[in-house]
Write an enzyme that holds these catalytic residues in place. Structure first.
Site: not given
Ligand code: UGA
Length: 461
Positions: A35, A121, A266, A149, A256, A210
């Site tokens: 990576k 998180t 997540c 976020f 919605l 969070k």
């Protein structure tokens, strides 16, 4: 400012590239040499619009470097912890091994006045235990929690133009707390100048900021999908129902979107980790509804399998084209992907499934090697008995029913993301079905009015 970013995955790579773009001198540290080699050469290890350009510019300018060597942490003043916190194999709790390893790598290299900034998180209480570890080891470095976020697929824009910055500081109101805020303000000076709102609070509140946000988003999606279950039983149309709600500004149109439900790295693991942490805190009942949110989300899959089975007249032997493998458009991430899970389940029921995706094929093949894959939609669609839209990539949203009709064996489509105007498909001779819509009536097509433009027709956000 000299900054280190520990963990160069979906969050850290973007954060490092954006900080370099903002003018800082950044080193990204990751344990994975492959990576690091790819990032150091100015390329991405995953698909994220706009990231490749930032990485190339940052590495060429010399302001952005990547390394596996933790010795490179020394000299940076602010250290962002951006490592993953996946769900543990034995419970819903978050696995904090990578956070622990990051702190261990930092400890011998922290200078007095350094700031350790958590972005991962984490369960509430993690920041305090990181702080405790530093103090126990004799370090006077400070700890701030600054949750992230960003959404995959929009990560660069979300990082450059966040809708808020949250700083959790250890001694709010003290000189030390004020110094932490001032240092982080320097890091984000450009954003703050552009008017990004900033909330300064204590460590636990910042950690909760969070998981509370992700839990609310997951709850909103599951609410829409619970209404879809009711609509399917009552003969209603959940897409039209959501639209009636979306016009109410107290409710809003986003998240919605009726369909296959939420996935990714997540939302699913975060609601489980939050429920498990709340149990540990003795307030499990306060967030017990999250178990229901999770179950409603799982049932989206059951309903989709049933709907495709009905459309196919039985899954055994049916040739099914599944459009999409990524958990949402503009991403090649297949972690907990509802689209890929659906493809696997349909194949398990005996269908001959061919999956395609513009970006996620390689990752999908690693996760579900038992499926057949096609390089593009035309190959997947050719000879299909049923076409299932599972990830709402733009190129699938804009498919021309007449062109599809020319290559499929049977004219039958199932929209599990409620983005197609089913009337158009019906007009082209297709049998058309969608989750949450017992009947498709005139005027019930996708993307028709202000509410849908505000988010309903674009579940991926
Ligand atoms: C989510 C949050 O939106 C970010 O704010 C947060 O920073 C991030 O998790 C994280 O914790 O790191 P992300 O996982 O990238 O971001 O994806 P979203 O765009 O939120 O979508 C999540 C899932 O919900 C997708 O599978 C999407 O298809 C689904 N979804 C979304 C729906 O099913 N319906 C909707 O109306 C909206």
């Amino acid at each position: 400012m000299r900054i280190s970013v520990i963990g160069c995955g979906y969050l850290g790579a973007v954060h490092a590239a954006v900080l370099a773009h903002l003018g800082h001198d950044v080193v990204g540290i990751d344990v994975d040499p492959e990576k690091v080699a790819v990032l150091a050469s100015g390329h991405t290890t995953f698909f994220e619009p706009g990231l490749a350009e930032l990485l190339a510019a940052g590495t060429q300018s010399g302001r952005l470097r990547f390394s596996t060597d933790p010795a490179e942490l020394a000299g940076a003043v602010v250290h962002f912890v951006c490592v993953g916190t996946p769900q543990r194999a034995d419970s819903g709790l978050a696995d904090l091994a990578a956070v622990d390893a990051a702190v261990a790598a930092l400890l011998p290299r922290l200078a007095s006045g350094d700031l350790v900034v958590g972005k991962s998180t984490v369960p509430v209480g993690t920041a305090a235990s990181v702080l405790g570890r530093l103090r126990a080891a004799g370090s006077t470095a400070r700890v701030v929690w600054n949750p992230e976020f960003l959404r995959e697929g929009h990560a660069v824009g979300d990082t450059l133009r966040p809708d808020r910055l949250v700083y959790g500081v250890a001694d709010e109101g003290s000189d030390d707390g004020a110094a932490d805020v001032a240092l982080l303000d320097e890091v984000y000076a450009d954003l703050l100048r552009r008017g990004v709102p900033r909330v300064v609070t204590d460590l636990p509140t910042a950690e909760l900021a969070k998981v509370a946000a992700n839990s609310f988003l997951a709850t909103k999606i599951s609410f829409a999908n619970a209404m879809a279950e009711v609509c399917e039983a009552a003969g209603g149309d959940a897409v039209a129902l959501a639209r009636t709600m979306a016009y109410d500004p107290r409710i809003g149109a986003q998240y919605l979107g009726v369909g296959l439900g939420f996935g990714g790295g997540c939302l699913p693991k975060d609601i489980r980790a939050f429920a498990a942490t709340a149990d540990e805190l003795g307030v499990g009942r306060s967030v017990a509804f999250l178990h229901e949110v999770d179950e409603i989300n799982d049932r989206c899959q059951d309903r989709a399998v049933e709907l495709v089975g009905r459309a196919a007249g039985g899954l055994r032997g049916a040739r099914v084209a599944v459009l999409g493998a990524a958990f949402k458009p503009e991403s090649d991430d297949v972690r907990s992907s509802p689209a890929l899970d659906l493809a696997v389940r349909i194949a398990d029921e005996g269908a001959d499934v061919v999956v395609t995706d513009p970006q996620a094929l390689l990752r999908a093949q690693l996760v579900a090697p038992q499926l057949r894959y096609a390089v593009d939609a035309v190959e997947a669609l050719t000879g299909a008995d049923v076409v299932v839209l599972a990830t709402e990539w733009q190129e699938y949203r804009s498919l021309d029913p007449a062109a599809v009709a020319a290559v499929v064996r049977r004219r039958c489509v199932v929209d599990t993301r409620n983005v197609w105007d089913l009337q158009q498909w019906q007009a082209a001779g297709f049998q058309a079905a969608a989750l949450g819509r017992s009947a498709v009536r005139p005027g019930a097509g996708a993307a028709r009015d202000a509410a849908s433009e505000g988010g309903l027709a674009a579940p991926g956000g």
